[in-house]
Design an enzyme around this catalytic site. Structure first.
Site, PDB file in Angstrom:
ATOM      1  N   ASP A   1       0.747  -1.343   0.257  1.00  7.68           N
ATOM      2  CA  ASP A   1      -0.299   0.021  -0.315  1.00  7.68           C
ATOM      3  C   ASP A   1       0.981   1.277  -0.197  1.00  7.68           C
ATOM      4  O   ASP A   1       0.496   2.508   0.536  1.00  7.68           O
ATOM      5  CB  ASP A   1      -0.824   0.214   1.295  1.00  7.68           C
ATOM      6  CG  ASP A   1      -1.712  -1.090   1.129  1.00  7.68           C
ATOM      7  OD1 ASP A   1      -2.284  -2.424   0.519  1.00  7.68           O
ATOM      8  OD2 ASP A   1      -1.946  -1.423   2.340  1.00  7.68           O
TER       9      ASP A   1
ATOM     10  N   LYS B   1       2.290   1.995  -5.429  1.00 11.09           N
ATOM     11  CA  LYS B   1       2.724   2.369  -5.950  1.00 11.09           C
ATOM     12  C   LYS B   1       2.230   1.822  -7.380  1.00 11.09           C
ATOM     13  O   LYS B   1       2.587   2.440  -8.441  1.00 11.09           O
ATOM     14  CB  LYS B   1       3.326   0.383  -6.103  1.00 11.09           C
ATOM     15  CG  LYS B   1       4.873   0.257  -5.341  1.00 11.09           C
ATOM     16  CD  LYS B   1       4.348  -1.416  -4.970  1.00 11.09           C
ATOM     17  CE  LYS B   1       3.039  -2.148  -4.577  1.00 11.09           C
ATOM     18  NZ  LYS B   1       2.506  -2.081  -3.091  1.00 11.09           N
TER      19      LYS B   1
ATOM     20  N   GLY C   1      -4.606  -4.285  -4.849  1.00  9.65           N
ATOM     21  CA  GLY C   1      -5.050  -2.916  -4.964  1.00  9.65           C
ATOM     22  C   GLY C   1      -5.019  -1.769  -5.103  1.00  9.65           C
ATOM     23  O   GLY C   1      -4.135  -0.612  -4.257  1.00  9.65           O
ATOM     24  N   HIS C   2      -4.762  -0.903  -6.328  1.00  9.17           N
ATOM     25  CA  HIS C   2      -4.316   0.404  -6.649  1.00  9.17           C
ATOM     26  C   HIS C   2      -5.365   0.782  -6.345  1.00  9.17           C
ATOM     27  O   HIS C   2      -6.259   1.290  -7.000  1.00  9.17           O
ATOM     28  CB  HIS C   2      -3.231  -0.225  -7.863  1.00  9.17           C
ATOM     29  CG  HIS C   2      -2.404  -0.972  -7.978  1.00  9.17           C
ATOM     30  ND1 HIS C   2      -1.728  -0.947  -6.950  1.00  9.17           N
ATOM     31  CD2 HIS C   2      -1.319  -1.418  -8.722  1.00  9.17           C
ATOM     32  CE1 HIS C   2      -0.272  -1.760  -7.139  1.00  9.17           C
ATOM     33  NE2 HIS C   2      -0.512  -2.040  -8.327  1.00  9.17           N
TER      34      HIS C   2
ATOM     35  N   GLN D   1       2.261  -6.003  -3.157  1.00  8.84           N
ATOM     36  CA  GLN D   1       2.604  -6.112  -1.627  1.00  8.84           C
ATOM     37  C   GLN D   1       3.551  -5.330  -1.861  1.00  8.84           C
ATOM     38  O   GLN D   1       4.248  -4.142  -2.399  1.00  8.84           O
ATOM     39  CB  GLN D   1       2.750  -7.379  -1.133  1.00  8.84           C
ATOM     40  CG  GLN D   1       1.031  -7.824  -1.441  1.00  8.84           C
ATOM     41  CD  GLN D   1       0.655  -9.051  -2.224  1.00  8.84           C
ATOM     42  OE1 GLN D   1       1.701  -9.208  -2.947  1.00  8.84           O
ATOM     43  NE2 GLN D   1      -0.282  -8.443  -2.918  1.00  8.84           N
TER      44      GLN D   1
HETATM   45  P1  IMP Z   1      -2.889 -13.027   1.708  1.00  7.45           P
HETATM   46  O1  IMP Z   1      -1.761 -12.062   0.293  1.00  7.45           O
HETATM   47  O2  IMP Z   1      -4.466 -12.185   1.051  1.00  7.45           O
HETATM   48  O3  IMP Z   1      -2.953 -13.806   1.200  1.00  7.45           O
HETATM   49  O4  IMP Z   1      -2.697 -12.335   2.860  1.00  7.45           O
HETATM   50  C1  IMP Z   1      -1.738 -12.364   3.721  1.00  7.45           C
HETATM   51  C2  IMP Z   1      -0.589 -10.777   3.937  1.00  7.45           C
HETATM   52  O5  IMP Z   1      -0.903  -9.989   2.976  1.00  7.45           O
HETATM   53  C3  IMP Z   1      -1.567 -10.390   4.941  1.00  7.45           C
HETATM   54  O6  IMP Z   1      -1.051  -8.919   6.084  1.00  7.45           O
HETATM   55  C4  IMP Z   1      -2.570  -8.906   3.785  1.00  7.45           C
HETATM   56  O7  IMP Z   1      -3.527  -7.997   4.725  1.00  7.45           O
HETATM   57  C5  IMP Z   1      -1.568  -8.910   3.219  1.00  7.45           C
HETATM   58  N1  IMP Z   1      -1.457  -8.295   2.129  1.00  7.45           N
HETATM   59  C6  IMP Z   1      -1.872  -8.559   0.641  1.00  7.45           C
HETATM   60  N2  IMP Z   1      -1.896  -8.304  -0.527  1.00  7.45           N
HETATM   61  C7  IMP Z   1      -1.292  -6.734   0.519  1.00  7.45           C
HETATM   62  C8  IMP Z   1      -1.676  -5.168  -0.278  1.00  7.45           C
HETATM   63  O8  IMP Z   1      -1.830  -5.191  -1.814  1.00  7.45           O
HETATM   64  N3  IMP Z   1      -1.420  -4.428   0.162  1.00  7.45           N
HETATM   65  C9  IMP Z   1      -1.163  -4.712   1.536  1.00  7.45           C
HETATM   66  N4  IMP Z   1      -1.316  -5.598   2.229  1.00  7.45           N
HETATM   67  C10 IMP Z   1      -1.767  -6.841   1.664  1.00  7.45           C
END
Ligand code: IMP
Length: 429
Positions: A16, A19, A43-44, A227
Site C-alpha cells: 500500500d 506503487k 489494489g491500486h 505488496q
Molecule cells: P494474502 O496475500 O491475501 O494471503 O494476505 C497475506 C498478508 O498480506 C495479509 O497481512 C494481507 O493483509 C497482506 N496483503 C496482501 N496483499 C496486500 C496489499 O496489496 N497491500 C497490503 N497488504 C497486503
C-alpha cells in the site's frame, strides 16, 4: 531519476505504498508494464482527472494510451475478477483488451482457492494471518505442490475439464478436513472456466519473449511488484506475509527474463508506515495520532476496506528493503499527509532482546519485542500538495527527506504529494 530500460518498482514497506500512482506516473515514459507476482490481493487506486480506478490485477499503465500491460507467469491469475476489471476499464479505455497479455505459464486462481483461503484462516483461530481472502496462499500452494492449473492448460478443452474435475475432488476433501461447510460444484466450475476460456486464450503470450524483444528494440519496460518487501514470503515478517516473492529478485523470475536485464530498482515508500492484517508493526502510532493519520491519509485497504494500522517512518525497515531489493532509487509518497504535524519521528534502530539492532531481525519473537529508537525532526505547517519542484517544498520537508536518504542509503528520485497524476516531484540532481 531512472534512465534504465528495464526498471522494477517494488513496495518497500508492508504494501500500500502507492506503487500504482508511481507506475502511473512513470508509464508516461514506458512502453510495457508487467506484473510479476501476487494476484487480486493487490489494489491500486489511481486518479485520472475526475475518474477513480481501483485496479487489482491489471497494471495501471493500461490507463495510458498505447501501453502494453502484461501479467507474468509469477502471478496467480483470477480470470473472472480479471475480466470484470477489464470490462470496467474498457468502458473508459475502449482498446484496453488489445493491450493486455497474460502469460500461458501463469497459474489460474479459481474460486475454490478463495474457499480454501477462508477455511484455512478460520481454522487458524487466534493465529490467523489476516489474509485478503482472495485465495492467494492456496493458489501458490497448488503451484508449488505441482497440482495447479495453468492458463496454457486451457488450450486442450478436454484435458482442462479433466484437470478441473480432479481439482474439485481434491479441494472438496481438503475443505472437509478444514471443517468447512462449503463444497465445490465441479459442473459449475467447468461451465464457468469454459465460459472464459476462449477469450482468455486470445490474450495469452510468452511474457519473457515479449519483454526481451521490446528491450532489444530499444523500448522501456517496467516490472511492477505488488505488496511490499516485508510481505515477501522469504524476506518478510513470516508467517505474516503473502505467499510470493514480492522483492526485486522475483521480478525477472515472475515474467521470464534474467536478472542481468534489469537496470534499476525503485523502492516505493510512504513518508510514514502502514500495515494491514496481523503481525508486528514496531513504529505504530498511539491514539489519537493513529486515527488522525488514518483519516487524513485515507488509510483503508483498496481490496478489503480494512483500516490500515499507521506508524512513523521506520528506517530499519527501509534499510532492509534496500538491501534485499538492491534499491537504486526511492519514491516517497503521501508526504502531504504529514503537513501540519509539529514533530516528525523516524525510527533509526531497535532495542530488542537486551541489545541494539541496526538490522531488521528475521526472528519474529525479537521483532515483536522491538522498541524503536527515534530521532525527532521539526514538521512544517505549509501545504505541500501544490509543490511540483523540489524547491517548492518547505525547508523542514527537505530536511526530513534528506534524512530518510541518509538513513536508508538510497537517493530519493520522486516525491508524491497527492493522489492526482500531476502531484509528483521529479527530484533532479
Ligand atoms: P494474502 O496475500 O491475501 O494471503 O494476505 C497475506 C498478508 O498480506 C495479509 O497481512 C494481507 O493483509 C497482506 N496483503 C496482501 N496483499 C496486500 C496489499 O496489496 N497491500 C497490503 N497488504 C497486503
Amino acid at each position: 531519476m531512472s534512465n534504465g530500460s528495464c526498471v522494477v518498482i517494488v513496495g518497500s514497506q508492508w504494501g500500500d505504498e502507492g506503487k500504482g500512482k508511481i507506475v502511473d506516473v512513470l508509464a508516461e515514459e514506458i512502453d510495457i508494464v508487467a506484473r510479476y507476482q501476487g494476484g487480486a490481493n493487490a489494489g491500486h487506486t489511481v486518479h485520472v482527472g475526475d475518474d477513480e480506478f481501483i485496479l487489482h490485477q491489471i497494471p495501471s499503465g493500461i490507463l495510458h494510451p498505447d501501453r502494453t500491460c502484461l501479467l507474468g507467469n509469477g502471478v496467480v491469475f483470477d480470470p473472472f475478477q480479471f475480466f470484470e476489471e477489464l470490462d470496467e476499464i474498457r468502458a473508459k479505455v475502449p482498446d484496453a483488451e488489445q493491450r493486455v497479455g497474460v502469460s500461458g505459464r501463469a497459474h489460474l486462481l479459481l474460486y475454490y482457492h478463495k474457499l480454501l483461503d477462508r477455511a484455512a484462516e478460520a481454522s487458524r483461530g487466534a493465529g490467523k494471518i489476516g489474509t485478503t481472502g482472495r485465495g492467494i496462499g492456496p493458489a501458490y500452494e497448488d503451484k508449488v505442490a505441482r497440482q495447479g492449473i495453468r492458463v496454457a492448460d486451457l488450450r486442450d478443452a478436454e484435458r482442462a475439464e479433466q484437470l478441473l474435475r480432479r481439482a474439485a475432488e481434491r479441494i472438496n476433501r481438503k475443505l472437509e478436513s478444514l471443517d468447512s461447510a462449503e463444497k465445490v460444484d465441479a459442473d459449475l466450475l467447468v461451465r464457468d472456466v469454459m465460459g472464459v476460456r476462449e477469450r482468455l486464450l486470445k490474450l495469452t503470450v510468452d511474457t519473457g519473449r515479449v519483454i526481451q524483444d521490446a528491450l532489444n528494440a530499444g523500448k522501456r519496460v517496467l516490472l511492477e511488484g505488488a505488496q511490499g518487501a516485508l510481505l515477501d514470503v522469504d524476506h518478510g515478517t513470516y508467517p505474516y506475509v503473502t505467499s510470493s516473492n514480492t522483492t526485486a529478485g522475483g521480478a525477472g523470475l515472475g515474467v521470464g527474463i534474467g536478472p542481468t536485464m534489469i537496470d534499476d530498482v525503485v523502492g516505493v515508500v510512504k513518508a510514514y508506515t502502514t500495515r494491514v492484517g496481523e503481525g508486528p508493526l514496531p513504529t505504530e502510532f498511539p491514539s489519537p495520532l493513529q486515527e488522525e493519520i488514518r483519516e487524513k491519509g485515507g488509510e483503508f485497504g483498496a481490496t478489503t476496506g480494512r483500516p490500515r494500522r499507521c506508524g512513523w517512518f521506520d528506517a530499519v525497515v527501509v534499510r532492509y528493503a534496500a538491501l534485499v531489493n538492491g534499491l537504486t532509487g526511492l519514491a516517497v509518497t503521501k508526504l502531504d499527509v504529514l503537513d501540519g504535524l509539529e514533530e516528525l519521528k523516524i525510527a533509526t534502530r531497535y532495542q530488542a532482546g537486551g541489545g541494539t539492532l541496526d538490522d531488521f531481525p528475521g526472528d519474529l519473537a525479537l521483532l515483536e519485542d522491538a522498541k524503536p529508537e527515534y530521532e525527532s525532526l521539526p514538521g512544517w505547517s505549509e501545504k505541500t500538495s501544490e509543490a511540483r519542484r523540489w524547491e517548492d517544498l518547505p525547508e523542514a520537508a527537505h530536511r526530513y527527506l534528506r534524512r530518510l536518504e541518509e538513513l536508508t542509503g538510497v537517493p530519493i528520485w520522486y516525491v508524491s504529494v497527492g493522489t492526482r497524476r500531476d502531484q509528483i516531484i521529479h527530484v533532479k540532481r
